[in-house]
Write a protein that holds these residues in place. Structure first.
Motif, PDB file in Angstrom:
ATOM      1  N   SER A  83       5.305   3.803   8.764  1.00 31.25           N
ATOM      2  CA  SER A  83       4.168   3.406   7.930  1.00 31.25           C
ATOM      3  C   SER A  83       2.999   4.376   8.069  1.00 31.25           C
ATOM      4  O   SER A  83       2.064   4.343   7.266  1.00 31.25           O
ATOM      5  N   GLU A  84       3.028   5.231   9.074  1.00 33.61           N
ATOM      6  CA  GLU A  84       1.960   6.210   9.263  1.00 33.61           C
ATOM      7  C   GLU A  84       2.110   7.417   8.342  1.00 33.61           C
ATOM      8  O   GLU A  84       1.209   8.257   8.286  1.00 33.61           O
ATOM      9  N   TRP A  85       3.205   7.507   7.595  1.00 33.73           N
ATOM     10  CA  TRP A  85       3.548   8.754   6.928  1.00 33.73           C
ATOM     11  C   TRP A  85       3.307   8.730   5.428  1.00 33.73           C
ATOM     12  O   TRP A  85       3.030   7.690   4.819  1.00 33.73           O
ATOM     13  N   PHE A  86       3.445   9.891   4.843  1.00 33.12           N
ATOM     14  CA  PHE A  86       3.048  10.240   3.482  1.00 33.12           C
ATOM     15  C   PHE A  86       3.527   9.247   2.416  1.00 33.12           C
ATOM     16  O   PHE A  86       2.713   8.617   1.726  1.00 33.12           O
ATOM     17  N   TRP A  87       4.815   9.062   2.267  1.00 30.38           N
ATOM     18  CA  TRP A  87       5.342   8.262   1.164  1.00 30.38           C
ATOM     19  C   TRP A  87       5.049   6.769   1.338  1.00 30.38           C
ATOM     20  O   TRP A  87       4.819   6.065   0.342  1.00 30.38           O
ATOM     21  N   SER A  88       5.054   6.282   2.558  1.00 32.23           N
ATOM     22  CA  SER A  88       4.717   4.871   2.787  1.00 32.23           C
ATOM     23  C   SER A  88       3.309   4.573   2.297  1.00 32.23           C
ATOM     24  O   SER A  88       3.056   3.562   1.621  1.00 32.23           O
ATOM     25  N   LYS A  89       2.379   5.450   2.629  1.00 33.62           N
ATOM     26  CA  LYS A  89       0.984   5.231   2.277  1.00 33.62           C
ATOM     27  C   LYS A  89       0.763   5.356   0.769  1.00 33.62           C
ATOM     28  O   LYS A  89       0.002   4.580   0.169  1.00 33.62           O
ATOM     29  N   ILE A  90       1.425   6.331   0.159  1.00 29.83           N
ATOM     30  CA  ILE A  90       1.311   6.477  -1.296  1.00 29.83           C
ATOM     31  C   ILE A  90       1.812   5.213  -1.992  1.00 29.83           C
ATOM     32  O   ILE A  90       1.135   4.657  -2.878  1.00 29.83           O
ATOM     33  N   LEU A  91       2.989   4.739  -1.591  1.00 32.06           N
ATOM     34  CA  LEU A  91       3.552   3.559  -2.233  1.00 32.06           C
ATOM     35  C   LEU A  91       2.650   2.346  -2.043  1.00 32.06           C
ATOM     36  O   LEU A  91       2.482   1.534  -2.963  1.00 32.06           O
ATOM     37  N   HIS A  92       2.053   2.212  -0.875  1.00 29.42           N
ATOM     38  CA  HIS A  92       1.154   1.078  -0.636  1.00 29.42           C
ATOM     39  C   HIS A  92      -0.018   1.093  -1.610  1.00 29.42           C
ATOM     40  O   HIS A  92      -0.344   0.058  -2.221  1.00 29.42           O
ATOM     41  N   ILE A  93      -0.653   2.248  -1.780  1.00 31.26           N
ATOM     42  CA  ILE A  93      -1.799   2.324  -2.692  1.00 31.26           C
ATOM     43  C   ILE A  93      -1.355   2.085  -4.128  1.00 31.26           C
ATOM     44  O   ILE A  93      -2.042   1.396  -4.898  1.00 31.26           O
ATOM     45  N   LEU A  94      -0.210   2.625  -4.515  1.00 27.36           N
ATOM     46  CA  LEU A  94       0.291   2.387  -5.859  1.00 27.36           C
ATOM     47  C   LEU A  94       0.515   0.902  -6.116  1.00 27.36           C
ATOM     48  O   LEU A  94       0.302   0.408  -7.229  1.00 27.36           O
ATOM     49  N   ARG A  95       0.944   0.181  -5.094  1.00 18.42           N
ATOM     50  CA  ARG A  95       1.217  -1.253  -5.251  1.00 18.42           C
ATOM     51  C   ARG A  95      -0.059  -2.087  -5.317  1.00 18.42           C
ATOM     52  O   ARG A  95      -0.115  -3.076  -6.064  1.00 18.42           O
ATOM     53  N   VAL A  96      -1.067  -1.734  -4.543  1.00 18.69           N
ATOM     54  CA  VAL A  96      -2.226  -2.630  -4.403  1.00 18.69           C
ATOM     55  C   VAL A  96      -3.400  -2.268  -5.293  1.00 18.69           C
ATOM     56  O   VAL A  96      -4.315  -3.088  -5.458  1.00 18.69           O
ATOM     57  N   ASP A  97      -3.408  -1.061  -5.893  1.00 27.70           N
ATOM     58  CA  ASP A  97      -4.596  -0.645  -6.640  1.00 27.70           C
ATOM     59  C   ASP A  97      -4.212   0.018  -7.963  1.00 27.70           C
ATOM     60  O   ASP A  97      -4.030   1.233  -8.044  1.00 27.70           O
ATOM     61  N   PRO A  98      -4.111  -0.758  -9.042  1.00 26.68           N
ATOM     62  CA  PRO A  98      -3.723  -0.198 -10.343  1.00 26.68           C
ATOM     63  C   PRO A  98      -4.692   0.872 -10.857  1.00 26.68           C
ATOM     64  O   PRO A  98      -4.270   1.814 -11.537  1.00 26.68           O
ATOM     65  N   GLU A  99      -5.982   0.747 -10.537  1.00 27.47           N
ATOM     66  CA  GLU A  99      -6.961   1.727 -11.013  1.00 27.47           C
ATOM     67  C   GLU A  99      -6.737   3.085 -10.363  1.00 27.47           C
ATOM     68  O   GLU A  99      -6.771   4.122 -11.036  1.00 27.47           O
ATOM     69  N   VAL A 100      -6.499   3.093  -9.062  1.00 26.61           N
ATOM     70  CA  VAL A 100      -6.206   4.351  -8.381  1.00 26.61           C
ATOM     71  C   VAL A 100      -4.860   4.897  -8.864  1.00 26.61           C
ATOM     72  O   VAL A 100      -4.697   6.105  -9.073  1.00 26.61           O
ATOM     73  N   ARG A 101      -3.896   4.021  -9.026  1.00 24.17           N
ATOM     74  CA  ARG A 101      -2.582   4.440  -9.514  1.00 24.17           C
ATOM     75  C   ARG A 101      -2.705   5.163 -10.851  1.00 24.17           C
ATOM     76  O   ARG A 101      -2.081   6.205 -11.081  1.00 24.17           O
ATOM     77  N   LYS A 102      -3.513   4.641 -11.737  1.00 18.89           N
ATOM     78  CA  LYS A 102      -3.690   5.238 -13.057  1.00 18.89           C
ATOM     79  C   LYS A 102      -4.418   6.579 -12.979  1.00 18.89           C
ATOM     80  O   LYS A 102      -4.110   7.513 -13.739  1.00 18.89           O
ATOM     81  N   ALA A 103      -5.382   6.683 -12.079  1.00 20.53           N
ATOM     82  CA  ALA A 103      -6.225   7.883 -12.012  1.00 20.53           C
ATOM     83  C   ALA A 103      -5.608   9.016 -11.198  1.00 20.53           C
ATOM     84  O   ALA A 103      -6.002  10.178 -11.355  1.00 20.53           O
TER      85      ALA A 103
END
Length: 539
Positions: free
Chosen positions: A160-180
């Protein structure tokens, strides 16, 4: 901010090394022959206020302005009173994996007014563990892959400390950041690109160190895993790979030269070469003049343990990656570490603060007088999860064997022993994977401030431990990298020999205590299995 200066030789080329840590950024100004002319430290102002963090929920975010303001302050600090025209190169190391969402220009989204106070648009610090569920999904999907297990060079488990885990987490929880978000960058890649004026996500130089250890990049599959692999993890990852990279570079390859914007800010020439970025522990190993099969332990809030080998014919299970050239070109760099080390001691200090006793030096002095194995108390060092062996951020710390007579020094001793036992488990992990550990070197604050902890580690590892003489070994490593990128030295081996600071002290194991600690270590392993089984049974 603190600055120190000493006189240096005239006309030698000067190198600047920057080390972005958890709490602050540090810099050194060093001559091409290793004379330290100045050092400077700047604490991140927003981080110091606790902004954008939620420790209870393992959220640790840092605003890019902390990095930019700190970088300008420490470079100006080391240049004060110096001949800036002699500066030939700058190189940077950072924590990692510390990624951030960026726009089409490579600007972190938090630099946009719309996202200025949104933690999801900031850098996710290495110790942010909000992506535990996402890491579990990556591991589940990888295990079911019919072709290649893309975790094979990452120790076999994705964290969970690594690159893809963190990206996927933000994509899941924040649609505005995901879009931008157009792309995602590691801190070490963005800050070097910022200095060189090369922040376009599609063309910026990407670190071999960061990509190989944290993003599953490998030459065996010509870069990052294929698009269908990520789509199989979660449809939200569809298309993310296309905004990233295929090629990576070792740190000795220059990113470019100092941009006109930063040259004006810093009072430097645009001819100053910017070296490749990397992670703090890997550059710290360079600053410590690492040798093959020597384990360099960066000991601070956590530990990062680095070893290099000319060849590793098999995949070592349970570590944090093995990557050609991640430390020195021509060698495989292997990484391991503990998610909490000094943080365990800091937690106990905060806990005791409620009772008015907060002095760790006093606790340490009393703990040192307690004979090992005399208390019956055992602790597990997983207070921030476990990084190595076998990453598992769901695990938690524990203290066993307490009674009504247990005192603060007794508990503190158990906690320090637990961190040393965790260090021993890493050595065993390497050896069980067929990689010998011939010697140990230690850098970082604890290695210089706590003889008690260092002697404890030597006794429990049953290996001598040498401590580096440099106060800022990671920043020194960055300066060494800068010297090669700027062609002041022909290669890193030469640069390490000419610029390294050598050894400060050697801790040797006490033969009388080694068998006592061996027995306690076996108990630590047994208790660990029981506690881990109970925790995972309730997940």
């Amino acid at each position: 901010m603190s600055v120190s200066n000493t006189d240096g030789a005239e006309m030698e080329k000067l190198l600047i090394g920057l080390d972005f840590g958890t709490d602050s950024v540090r810099s050194v100004l060093v001559t091409e022959n290793g004379t330290l002319l100045a050092s400077c430290v700047h604490n991140y102002s927003r981080w110091a206020e606790g902004k954008y963090c939620d420790a209870v929920n393992n959220q640790f975010r840092q605003h890019p302005l902390d990095y930019l303001e700190g970088m300008e302050a420490v470079i100006r600090g080391v240049l004060e009173g110096q001949d800036s025209s002699r500066v030939a190169g700058i190189a940077v190391d950072t924590t990692g994996s510390t990624p951030c969402a960026v726009d089409r220009n490579g600007t972190p989204l938090a630099m946009n007014e719309k996202f200025a106070e949104n933690p999801n648009a900031m850098f996710l610090l290495w110790k942010d563990h909000t992506a535990v569920e996402e890491a579990a999904r990556i591991n589940e999907s990888s295990a079911l892959s019919a072709s290649t297990d893309y975790r094979m060079y990452e120790g076999g488990v994705y964290s969970s400390e690594w690159f893809w885990s963190k990206i996927l987490h933000i994509l899941r929880v924040d649609p505005e950041v995901r879009k931008a978000a157009f792309s995602w960058v590691e801190h070490c890649d963005w800050i070097t690109g910022e200095l060189a004026g090369r922040t376009d996500p599609l063309t910026m130089t990407r670190s071999r160190c960061a990509a190989g250890h944290k993003a599953m990049w490998h030459t065996d599959w010509n870069g990052l895993p294929p698009e269908e692999f990520f789509r199989g993890i979660d449809p939200l990852l569809t298309g993310v790979r296309a905004g990233l990279y295929t090629e990576t570079h070792t740190a000795d390859i220059p990113v470019g030269t100092l941009s006109p914007k930063w040259a004006a800010k810093l009072g430097l020439s645009t001819d100053v070469v910017i070296g490749g970025g990397g992670f703090d522990s890997h550059f710290g190993a360079i600053g410590a003049q690492i040798q093959p099969y020597e384990l360099v332990k960066v000991i601070g809030t956590s530990t990062c343990d680095i070893l290099i080998a000319p060849d590793v014919p098999q995949c070592v299970k349970g570590i944090c990656g093995q990557v050609d050239g991640s430390v020195l070109p021509g060698f495989v760099g292997l990484e391991a570490g503990q998610s909490a080390f000094g943080d365990v001691y800091a937690w106990f200090k905060r806990l005791l603060g409620y009772a008015g006793k907060v002095s760790l030096p006093e606790l340490e002095a009393e703990a040192a007088s307690i004979p090992p194995g005399s208390t019956g108390i055992m602790a597990l060092d997983w207070f921030n999860g476990r990084r190595t062996p076998v990453a598992n951020q769901r695990l938690t710390g524990a203290i066993l064997g307490l009674n009504l007579g247990s005192t603060a020094p007794v508990i503190y001793r158990a906690l320090t022993e637990s961190t040393a036992f965790g260090a021993r488990a890493i050595v065993d992990c390497f050896r069980q994977g067929g990689v010998p550990v011939h010697s140990v070197a230690a850098i970082g604050g604890i290695s210089r401030k706590s003889p008690f902890v260092m002697q404890l580690c030597a006794d429990i590892l049953n290996l001598p431990i040498k401590t580096a003489a440099a106060d800022q070994t990671c920043a020194l490593g960055s300066a060494i990298v800068a010297s090669v990128a700027a062609r002041v030295h022909p290669d890193l081996a030469t640069a390490m020999r000419k610029m390294g600071a050598g050894t400060d002290r050697i801790y040797k194991p006490n033969p009388e205590l080694v068998p006592i600690y061996e027995k306690l270590y076996r108990r630590y392993l047994d208790w660990g299995k029981l506690v881990e089984g109970e925790i995972m049974r309730h997940v």
